[in-house]
Design a protein around this motif. Sequence first.
Motif, short mmCIF file in Angstrom:
data_model
loop_
_atom_site.label_atom_id
_atom_site.label_comp_id
_atom_site.label_asym_id
_atom_site.label_seq_id
_atom_site.Cartn_x
_atom_site.Cartn_y
_atom_site.Cartn_z
N LYS A 1 1.21 -7.11 -4.18
CA LYS A 1 1.06 -8.22 -3.10
C LYS A 1 1.11 -9.62 -3.61
CE LYS A 1 -1.80 -6.14 0.48
NZ LYS A 1 -1.01 -6.34 1.71
N GLN B 1 -6.39 7.34 -8.57
CA GLN B 1 -7.06 6.86 -7.55
C GLN B 1 -7.70 5.75 -7.84
OE1 GLN B 1 -6.74 7.99 -4.43
NE2 GLN B 1 -8.24 6.29 -3.72
N GLU B 2 -8.47 5.44 -9.02
CA GLU B 2 -9.19 4.35 -9.43
C GLU B 2 -8.57 3.23 -9.81
OE1 GLU B 2 -8.51 7.04 -13.01
OE2 GLU B 2 -9.47 7.45 -11.10
N GLN B 3 -7.17 3.42 -9.87
CA GLN B 3 -6.24 2.17 -10.33
C GLN B 3 -5.56 1.67 -9.00
OE1 GLN B 3 -3.69 3.03 -13.79
NE2 GLN B 3 -5.73 2.86 -15.10
N SER B 4 -5.61 2.48 -8.06
CA SER B 4 -4.42 2.02 -6.87
C SER B 4 -4.71 0.86 -6.25
CB SER B 4 -4.86 3.24 -5.87
OG SER B 4 -5.74 3.18 -5.04
N MET B 5 -5.99 0.36 -6.24
CA MET B 5 -6.44 -0.98 -5.69
C MET B 5 -5.52 -2.04 -6.41
SD MET B 5 -7.28 -2.62 -3.02
CE MET B 5 -8.09 -1.39 -1.99
N LYS B 6 -6.06 -1.91 -7.89
CA LYS B 6 -5.32 -3.09 -8.85
C LYS B 6 -3.97 -2.96 -8.66
CE LYS B 6 -8.85 -2.44 -12.21
NZ LYS B 6 -9.05 -1.85 -13.64
N TRP B 7 -3.22 -1.70 -8.55
CA TRP B 7 -1.79 -2.03 -8.28
C TRP B 7 -1.28 -2.39 -6.98
CZ3 TRP B 7 2.14 -0.93 -11.65
CH2 TRP B 7 1.93 -0.15 -12.78
N THR B 8 -1.88 -2.34 -5.83
CA THR B 8 -1.74 -2.88 -4.67
C THR B 8 -1.79 -4.23 -4.55
OG1 THR B 8 -2.60 -0.79 -3.65
CG2 THR B 8 -2.34 -2.95 -2.32
N ILE B 9 -2.96 -4.91 -5.16
CA ILE B 9 -3.09 -6.32 -5.55
C ILE B 9 -2.07 -7.00 -6.27
CG2 ILE B 9 -4.63 -8.09 -6.42
CD1 ILE B 9 -7.12 -6.33 -5.50
N ARG C 1 0.76 -1.23 -0.02
CA ARG C 1 -0.12 -0.18 0.12
C ARG C 1 0.98 1.26 -0.21
NH1 ARG C 1 -4.97 0.22 0.75
NH2 ARG C 1 -6.08 2.02 1.27
#
Length: 66
Positions: A48, A37-45, A26
């Motif tokens: 990981k 902002q809309e792509q931050s979760m995809k990058w985090t996954i 994160r």
Amino acid sequence: MFEVKHIDPVGMIFMLLGGILGYGARWIVLYALKPPQEQSMKWTIAIKLAGLILVILGMFKIMNTF
């Protein structure tokens, strides 16, 4: 009597890097990569998942399976 086995240092490095990527994903995404902002979760996954793959490869390397 007992055989002393040494842990493979390359496998330990893989596991260490994988752990850092897993726990710090994160922070890496928000402060180093700075995606929209809309792509931050995809990058985090994705980061990981890369960390998890490194940890698995490190485990295999330590157990001398390849």
